[in-house]
Design a protein around this motif. Structure first.
Motif, short mmCIF file in Angstrom:
data_model
loop_
_atom_site.label_atom_id
_atom_site.label_comp_id
_atom_site.label_asym_id
_atom_site.label_seq_id
_atom_site.Cartn_x
_atom_site.Cartn_y
_atom_site.Cartn_z
N PRO A 108 0.80 -1.24 0.00
CA PRO A 108 0.00 0.00 0.00
C PRO A 108 0.82 1.28 0.00
CG PRO A 108 -0.15 -1.15 2.11
CD PRO A 108 0.49 -2.10 1.15
N GLU A 109 2.06 1.22 0.54
CA GLU A 109 2.86 2.44 0.60
C GLU A 109 3.73 2.62 -0.65
OE1 GLU A 109 5.45 -0.81 2.36
OE2 GLU A 109 3.32 -0.26 2.30
N GLU A 116 -3.09 -3.52 -9.32
CA GLU A 116 -3.76 -2.57 -8.43
C GLU A 116 -4.36 -1.41 -9.23
OE1 GLU A 116 -2.87 0.26 -4.51
OE2 GLU A 116 -1.27 -0.97 -5.37
#
Length: 224
Positions: A108-109, A116
């Protein structure tokens, strides 16, 4: 982009917006790069060959937004451990698909990978159809047609964008956007997503239920 699911089933994220035969092109480009005199004589000024599953950008460099997170990590790991020249030959015995199963697709970072990016984009596009007018005016249709034209050119994964334009431009006209109203537009978008599902070998979604999936929620109350 989020994968379309059939009623009563769980969603499975698709790998990309549109599958493209870019891996073969990437392999050919990598082979050409590694065999050219320039790449042998001055590796510091040339782009390292892409590894397995890595898609090249139009400038010949690895395209992060066109490549899965697993394949990208494999490429950068090899480059760090063995130097740029080793990127063409993966050291791992497992391929991109096995690596994807062994670890999360994306972090996510970190910048998004092709998967995605695709899931997020499908969520946006289906939500766009859900908010489209029941009967669209001439102006609204023109605006959406312009948006789709620009979207198919500006989408960050360039091979995906090329595939979308090719699909919409099918000579018979059967894949041209249907923008008269929400029902037609939503069904058209569902069919576009199903084209991706077919290329991925996934089960197609019954487009009769697109509004329950993306606008109203399922009648059994699971979304309430």
């Amino acid at each position: 982009m989020a994968d379309i699911i059939n009623p009563g089933s769980q969603a499975t994220p698709p790998k990309t917006l549109f599958i493209h035969k870019a891996q073969a092109a990437a392999g050919a480009a990598a082979s050409s790069s590694s065999s050219s005199p320039e790449s042998k004589d001055d590796s510091s000024t040339t782009t390292p060959p892409a590894g397995v599953g890595v898609v090249l950008d139009k400038d010949g460099k690895p395209c992060r937004l066109c490549t899965s997170a697993a394949s990208w990590r494999n490429l950068t790991k090899q480059a760090k451990m063995q130097g740029p020249a080793a990127a063409a030959t993966p050291t791992s015995k497992s391929g991109p698909l096995e690596e994807a199963n062994a670890q999360p697709s994306a972090r996510p970072e970190c910048p998004p990978d092709v998967e995605e990016l695709g899931r997020s984009t499908w969520t946006f596009l289906h939500s766009l159809t859900a908010a489209y007018p029941t009967q669209a005016s001439t102006e609204q249709q023109a605006e959406m047609r312009t948006f789709l034209k620009l979207f198919s050119r500006l989408y960050p994964c360039w091979v995906c964008a090329d595939d979308l334009r090719t699909w919409m431009a099918e000579p018979s006209g059967k894949n041209a956007p249907r923008l008269g109203g929400r029902s037609d537009f939503g069904t058209w978008m569902c069919q576009a997503h199903n084209e991706v599902n077919r290329k991925l070998g996934k089960k197609e979604f019954d487009c009769r239920f697109w509004e329950e999936r993306w606008r109203t929620g399922w009648k059994d109350g699971r979304c309430d």
